[in-house]
Motif scaffolding. Structure first.
Motif, short mmCIF file in Angstrom:
data_model
loop_
_atom_site.label_atom_id
_atom_site.label_comp_id
_atom_site.label_asym_id
_atom_site.label_seq_id
_atom_site.Cartn_x
_atom_site.Cartn_y
_atom_site.Cartn_z
N GLU A 1 1.13 -6.11 3.08
CA GLU A 1 0.16 -7.06 3.62
C GLU A 1 0.42 -8.43 3.00
N SER B 1 4.36 -0.19 3.42
CA SER B 1 3.39 -1.03 4.13
C SER B 1 3.10 -2.28 3.30
N ARG C 1 -1.12 -3.04 -10.43
CA ARG C 1 -1.35 -1.89 -9.55
C ARG C 1 -2.81 -1.48 -9.66
N THR D 1 1.89 5.47 -1.26
CA THR D 1 1.39 6.77 -1.72
C THR D 1 1.93 7.01 -3.13
N GLU E 1 -5.94 3.78 -5.55
CA GLU E 1 -6.73 3.86 -4.32
C GLU E 1 -6.78 5.33 -3.90
N TYR F 1 -1.69 3.86 -4.30
CA TYR F 1 -1.82 2.62 -5.07
C TYR F 1 -1.79 1.38 -4.16
N SER F 2 -2.53 0.37 -4.56
CA SER F 2 -2.29 -0.98 -4.04
C SER F 2 -1.49 -1.70 -5.10
N GLU G 1 -7.20 -11.41 -2.40
CA GLU G 1 -6.49 -10.21 -2.86
C GLU G 1 -5.86 -10.43 -4.23
N LYS H 1 0.88 -1.17 0.00
CA LYS H 1 0.00 0.00 0.00
C LYS H 1 0.92 1.22 0.00
#
Lengths: 211, 283
Positions: free
Chosen positions: B266, B264, B239, B224, B242, B246-247, B272, B222
């Motif tokens: 996950e 970050s 990508r 910016t 968001e 971006y995710s 996902e 996650k």
């Protein structure tokens, strides 16, 4: 294939009460009417049973059931074979019940001699119903139970129109005045031919069908 | 190879399937994807319910058209929207199976039905959705099979029943020479059961991955807008925009954990991966 036959017989068993009521009504008509309804007993019972064998296609199609049935080990050809065996077995069984009830009803009210004269009618009903089944099953297999029924009705309508047209035209129908025995033999051969051609057509259609 | 689809194509007016897939012996393989992706069409193709326009479908190493009755007896099937007529009851179903499969054990089947709370004399149309789902699985596993093909087998089951079914499937795999091809919308079930999975979308296989690799190496970053511009994008698969930036989906989680520790991250999950592979854009 035996598994499929068991399935259809079990489904028929669940409808048993309905058929017992129909047979009881036939008996009431036969025993208490002042007229002779005996031919109605055999013809109606045979016709009603053949209509049930057609509705067994609906039971198979209900909730997309055909897709699952086609994954069973027996395969498509066995499904078709089973439907023909089921139809012949059940119609013949219904016809035998009709014949027995007719004989009992007729002889209890009319003469034994009279029954002998009309005895030849019974196999004719059976053969006609089987010919009708032979003409209908390929339509039921290809179009499915709902559309197949429409196709069958259309077929019956065309046949009725042709018969009407022939009668109106005054053309002499072969075998119209034939001996009952000869008529029976011709119908038997026709029945075997129709069922044979119908079976081969049904197998071909089934092997091309997608579910 | 118990199942092999080699460049199989099927064309409908509004949908085209173009798919290659393999299920080896001893494997539990999942076919995942959104509704209308082509999962059921693929299952139908394998089962010979529809015919391919191009390509080849093999089961047990044979062309699917050449399967014998004995081959088909080694197959257990659950279809999401199809089963025995709902006018039959469990006893009827047992009789049909007894006369269909040479290895069917009637007593064992009826005992299992009783264990799962399926009444013997109640018509299937009176069964709840969960009861119907349980019966379908019990039917598929009622005889000696080598391969189970399960299309949405857990649909309609509650958590406890699902866990019981998953245990049955794990137990089924113990001999080691059996396989399962399964589709399900409940990804947590698949993560705990499957060895590998195929992701299908709009009739095409988008990815094929082993579940361990997915859970171990895939990650969701996650970031910016600024972080995205500054980072190494070599190992990004997809990508998705968001509100925060971006995710990003990567199959090299460790690379970013070591080289971009401030980002970050996950853990990757099947849900996902599906979302990113389908909704995301190629980087």
């Amino acid at each position: 294939m035996t598994g499929l036959l068991i399935k259809d017989l079990r489904l028929f068993k669940h409808q048993g009460r309905y058929y017992l009521v129909v047979i009881a009504l036939c008996c009431v008509l036969q025993f208490f009417s002042t007229r002779d309804f005996s031919s109605f007993m055999t013809s109606y019972l045979s016709f009603m049973i053949v209509m049930y064998t057609f509705s067994s296609f609906s039971y198979d199609e209900y909730d997309n059931g055909m897709s699952f049935l086609m994954t069973l080990p027996c395969g498509r050809r066995a499904y078709v074979t089973e439907k023909y065996i089921f139809t012949v077995l059940l119609v013949t069984a219904g016809w035998i019940v009709g014949v027995v009830l007719r004989a009992a009803g007729y002889m209890s009210r009319f003469s034994m001699e009279g029954y002998r004269k009309i005895l030849v009618e019974d196999p004719i009903y059976l053969l006609l119903v089987l010919i009708y089944a032979g003409c209908s099953i390929p339509a039921l297999i290809w179009f499915g139970a709902e559309k197949g029924r429409t196709a069958m009705l259309l077929g019956v309508g065309i046949l009725a129109f042709l018969v009407y047209a022939v009668m109106k035209s005054g053309i002499r129908i072969p075998l119209a005045d034939a001996e009952p025995g000869l008529l029976l033999m011709v119908l038997l051969i026709l029945c075997i031919l129709v069922l044979g051609i119908s079976y081969r057509a049904s197998v071909c259609l089934m092997e091309k069908k997608e579910f | 190879m118990l199942i092999k689809l080699d460049k199989v194509e099927k064309h409908y007016s509004a949908f085209h399937l173009n798919c290659s897939l393999e299920v080896p012996e001893g494997n539990v393989t999942a076919l995942i994807g959104p509704n209308g992706a082509g999962k059921s069409t693929t299952f139908k193709m394998i089962l010979g319910l529809i015919f391919p326009d191009n390509g080849r479908v093999e089961l047990f190493g044979k062309d699917s058209k050449d399967l014998t009755r004995e081959d088909r007896e080694k197959l257990g099937v659950v279809l999401s929207d199809s089963g025995f007529s709902s006018y039959l009851d469990v006893q009827d179903v047992a009789s049909v199976l007894h006369h269909t499969y040479s290895t069917f054990d009637r007593k064992h089947f009826l005992d299992r039905c009783a264990k799962f709370g399926l009444p013997e004399k109640k018509k299937l149309k009176e069964f709840s959705t969960g009861m119907k789902a349980k019966l379908k699985i019990l039917v598929a596993m009622s005889h000696d099979t080598k391969l189970l093909i399960l299309d949405e087998p857990a649909a309609g089951l509650d958590v406890l029943a699902r866990e019981e079914i998953l245990d049955m499937l794990r137990e089924y795999m113990i001999p080691g020479d059996r396989s399962i091809l399964i589709s399900s919308h409940i990804s947590s079930d698949l993560e705990g059961l499957c060895d590998d999975f195929y992701l299908i979308h709009e009739g095409k296989i988008l990815m094929h991955e082993e579940t361990d690799v997915l859970l171990g190496s895939y990650g969701l970053l996650k970031v910016t807008e600024e972080q995205y511009k500054a980072m190494d994008r070599s190992y990004l698969l997809r990508r998705k925009r968001e509100s925060f930036g971006y995710s990003l989906l990567t199959d090299q989680k460790q690379f970013y954990q070591e080289n971009e520790p401030n980002l970050s991250m996950e853990k990757g999950s099947i849900d996902e991966v599906i979302t990113m592979m389908i909704r995301g854009e190629t980087v």
